[in-house]
Write a protein that holds these residues in place. Sequence first.
Motif: not given
Length: 200
Positions: A39-45
């Motif tokens: 979920g980490l890159p999902v936050v930035d996207l």
Amino acid sequence: MIVTLIVAAEISFWILLGLGLTARYLLRWRRTSTALLVGLPVVDLTLYVLTVLDLRGGAAASWTHALAASYAGFSIGYGPSLVRWADRHFMYRFAGGPKPPRSPKYGLARSRYEWQICRRTVVSAVITLSLITLLVPLSGGSAHFDTFLQWYLKLGIAAVVNVVIAVSYTLWPKQPPAGEQDADDPIAEQPVAGVPEKRF
């Protein structure tokens, strides 16, 4: 609003990272840990998507929109290595893991290390500038290239500087002082449990 979203994304990133590592090493919930870390890159996207929506809603384009786009670029370029760093330190302090090795200082090991940093910086810069460029056609006419010109210059300079540093350590490797033994790359020799051994 964008500044608020950036702060919220930054806080969410570290909360998810902390929860992911806690689930992995303290609760032994590996699937939950993997889901949280994914979920980490999902936050930035998500931040990037909200940035586009803000521009399409009529907001005046500014450096804050470019900064929001840079979060996704940083996540792709530096995210995996940041997670590995946090993983090693968390495992050492809370799960009886080995002490994280220090970054190499001399010789070929230092050269390899500098090229790793260089690659992350270049990837981050390319992704960030690509996302910033896409803000123009996706903004519905509210953003223009000249609004983000400084970002092209600064990120381009940062990438070039990192390449020069890596090349300098390759051509003129730093030698250990007399009496200090030069060691092999300690980072590459100690894979983290549960994390793929591919180096970032």
